[in-house]
Design a protein around this motif. Sequence first.
Motif, mmCIF file in Angstrom:
data_model
loop_
_atom_site.group_PDB
_atom_site.id
_atom_site.type_symbol
_atom_site.label_atom_id
_atom_site.label_comp_id
_atom_site.label_asym_id
_atom_site.label_seq_id
_atom_site.Cartn_x
_atom_site.Cartn_y
_atom_site.Cartn_z
ATOM 1 N N LEU A 37 0.780 -1.316 0.048
ATOM 2 C CA LEU A 37 0.042 -0.014 -0.009
ATOM 3 C C LEU A 37 0.920 1.135 0.069
ATOM 4 O O LEU A 37 0.438 2.361 -0.786
ATOM 5 C CB LEU A 37 -1.062 0.066 1.192
ATOM 6 C CG LEU A 37 -2.028 -1.098 1.194
ATOM 7 C CD1 LEU A 37 -2.858 -1.014 2.565
ATOM 8 C CD2 LEU A 37 -2.990 -0.913 -0.062
ATOM 9 N N ALA A 79 -1.788 8.572 2.879
ATOM 10 C CA ALA A 79 -1.922 7.124 2.969
ATOM 11 C C ALA A 79 -0.489 6.673 3.240
ATOM 12 O O ALA A 79 -0.233 5.726 4.100
ATOM 13 C CB ALA A 79 -2.013 6.609 1.721
ATOM 14 N N ALA A 83 0.341 4.426 6.230
ATOM 15 C CA ALA A 83 1.214 3.065 6.287
ATOM 16 C C ALA A 83 2.353 2.975 7.373
ATOM 17 O O ALA A 83 2.823 2.008 7.640
ATOM 18 C CB ALA A 83 1.460 3.064 4.847
#
Length: 217
Positions: A37, A79, A83
Amino acid sequence: MRPARSAKGARPANHAAATMDWVSQRAEDIGSVIEGLDKIAFQTRVLAMNAAVEAGNAGEAGRGFAVVADLVSALAVRAEEEAKRVRELITETRSEVQVAAEAVQRMDASLIAIASDVDAVHSLLVHLHEDSEQQSRAVSEIASAMVTLDGATQQNAAMVEQASAAADTLSDEVLTLNRHARAFEFERRKRDLPVALDRRARGRQAGHTNPPRISAA
């Protein structure tokens, strides 16, 4: 029976250790997913930057597209941050899981040691039980011997009483025999006395100086 109990006691510890290993493996799998990701977020941010450049080159017509590219770039950065945070949490969790697994292993070793001590105590109790049974049998044999000895003692006492009674009876019979013997001797002397007197008289007549003796037998 004791080894089965030891295995039963160690089974939960082994299950906990296996669970810890499973959690650690799943954390590594989740870390791999987070890493993927993170790469996707980085590539998305790069694409958003390229889109913003292209939108800037497009001038007034690409202004709306530039705004969307900025939002996508901001989401990609967020993100990446999330993460990173998840990766840090997973790393901490993995460390804690490792510590917990080591603690479980130490607990398992302690349980094995305790089980070994319990087995030793159980063996000692078995030996004590066997010794107690031997002592109980020895005491029973001694009690039986004492009963036999008591019976023999009572029998000997009865025999002594019988012997004493027989001795008393014999003593009475001896006394009775003595009385009879004296009576017989007295009667014999009564019978022999006239004869002795007659002999004595004859002796005097014959001029004997020594009178005849009356036998004491």
